[in-house]
Scaffold this motif. Structure first.
Motif, PDB file in Angstrom:
ATOM      1  N   PHE A  50     -40.170  -9.297 -59.386  1.00 58.58           N
ATOM      2  CA  PHE A  50     -40.258 -10.715 -59.714  1.00 58.58           C
ATOM      3  C   PHE A  50     -40.638 -11.508 -58.465  1.00 58.58           C
ATOM      4  O   PHE A  50     -40.588 -11.004 -57.339  1.00 58.58           O
TER       5      PHE A  50
ATOM      6  N   GLU B 118     -42.727 -21.994 -65.097  1.00 55.81           N
ATOM      7  CA  GLU B 118     -42.907 -20.682 -64.466  1.00 55.81           C
ATOM      8  C   GLU B 118     -41.579 -19.974 -64.237  1.00 55.81           C
ATOM      9  O   GLU B 118     -41.526 -18.745 -64.218  1.00 55.81           O
TER      10      GLU B 118
ATOM     11  N   ARG C 148     -38.248 -18.289 -65.016  1.00 57.81           N
ATOM     12  CA  ARG C 148     -37.712 -17.630 -66.203  1.00 57.81           C
ATOM     13  C   ARG C 148     -36.230 -17.296 -66.087  1.00 57.81           C
ATOM     14  O   ARG C 148     -35.603 -16.882 -67.062  1.00 57.81           O
TER      15      ARG C 148
ATOM     16  N   LEU D 194     -37.849 -11.023 -69.012  1.00 54.18           N
ATOM     17  CA  LEU D 194     -38.722 -11.223 -67.876  1.00 54.18           C
ATOM     18  C   LEU D 194     -39.754 -10.100 -67.772  1.00 54.18           C
ATOM     19  O   LEU D 194     -39.465  -8.938 -68.080  1.00 54.18           O
TER      20      LEU D 194
ATOM     21  N   ASP E 182     -42.844 -12.616 -62.964  1.00 55.02           N
ATOM     22  CA  ASP E 182     -42.162 -13.827 -63.388  1.00 55.02           C
ATOM     23  C   ASP E 182     -41.360 -14.395 -62.215  1.00 55.02           C
ATOM     24  O   ASP E 182     -40.965 -13.675 -61.289  1.00 55.02           O
TER      25      ASP E 182
END
Length: 307
Positions: free
Chosen positions: A49, A83, A85, A17, A21
């Protein structure tokens, strides 16, 4: 550092990542209260993230996080979204087993992304394992939650050390074993015999459990795995938390007597007392990737999760 074996030829490792993400937060089993959802979102975002909560993640239907169709829809939406992850299960509880026939494994295999969870989520880990996609046995909780972040960004964690003071550590034997690490909650592994066909030959088996009833259920679960052939050819056994059994006896036997008698029949190295599973601050480890179990040194060394 232990020398790790070669990876499975069919392994589809997810990519590591990067900042911004997306991590999907889903509830494939039981529901969580709103404060836990908010805390989980805050943790994921503090790691850099983006947290995306599933559409039905806060639904409630008895002890389930909504109906089967809604829970499965959130899980597949996360798998199918390019999109996303990584997929974080907000909690275990009950309900994951109901979804085994609904996971879009074709999409998962074509765009591999790890599933994070433990306990009842063991049912879903088996789907990831059959698809050849590594997952994470653990939780975003406690003082060791950063081990999840480390795995997601591609860091190679330190070996997991046996805690000699942890209940169950006395099950440790001697010797070393290697192979892909796979397993999880003992009861869930047993209940999926005949539902998920896991080939564990050459694997190091991870087991953890917590006390819901008596020792007979532990005996039945291990015996079912043994008689079904599910444990044929395992190279070693890594034993995590045996939560709730610390002061429990049944006619002079403890859970250690049951596991010693049953697992001993495998004739493979056993490393117990590992801080994995139903603990306040569990360590998280990848499943489906190579590991080395060293019962003499008291370490479990696991390869990185990501490519």
């Amino acid at each position: 550092m232990a020398r790790l074996p070669q990876p499975r030829s069919d392994l589809a490792r997810p990519r590591k990542l990067e900042p911004d993400d997306v991590v999907a937060l889903v509830s494939p089993a039981s529901w969580s209260d709103e404060s836990w959802v908010a805390e989980s979102v805050a943790t994921i975002e503090s790691w850099g993230f983006r947290a995306r909560v599933g559409r039905h993640a806060t639904n409630r239907l008895g002890y389930l996080a909504g109906g089967d169709r809604e829970r499965a829809a959130d899980l597949d939406a996360a798998i199918q979204d390019p999109e996303v992850r990584a997929i974080l299960c907000l909690r275990g509880g009950c309900g994951s087993l109901r979804l085994l026939g609904d996971v879009d494994t074709d999409a998962l295999r074509s765009d591999p992304k790890p599933l994070i969870g433990f306990s009842d989520i063991t049912a879903l880990h088996q789907v990831w394992h059959r698809a050849g996609v590594p997952s994470v046995h653990g939780a975003v909780a406690g003082t060791r939650m950063d081990t999840v972040r480390q795995l997601l960004v591609g860091e190679r964690g330190e070996p997991v050390w046996c805690d000699r003071s942890q209940f169950g550590a006395d099950l440790t034997t001697t010797g070393t074993a290697s192979g892909p690490l796979f397993g999880g909650n003992l009861d869930m592994l047993a209940r999926t015999v005949g539902v998920v066909d896991n080939d564990l030959e050459g694997h190091v088996l991870l087991l953890e459990t917590h006390r819901e009833v008596g020792l007979g259920m532990v005996d039945r679960a291990v015996t079912q795995l043994l008689l079904s052939g599910a444990l044929a050819g395992v190279s070693g056994v890594a034993v995590g938390a045996l939560e709730g059994f610390e002061d429990y006896q049944d006619r002079d036997w403890t859970v250690l007597d049951v596991l010693h008698e049953r697992l001993g029949s495998l004739g493979v190295p056993i490393l117990a007392g590992l801080p994995l599973g139903h603990l306040e601050s569990p360590i998280s480890v990848p499943l489906g990737v190579e590991c080395v179990l060293d019962a003499d040194a008291g370490t479990l060394t696991v390869a990185p999760l990501t490519a």
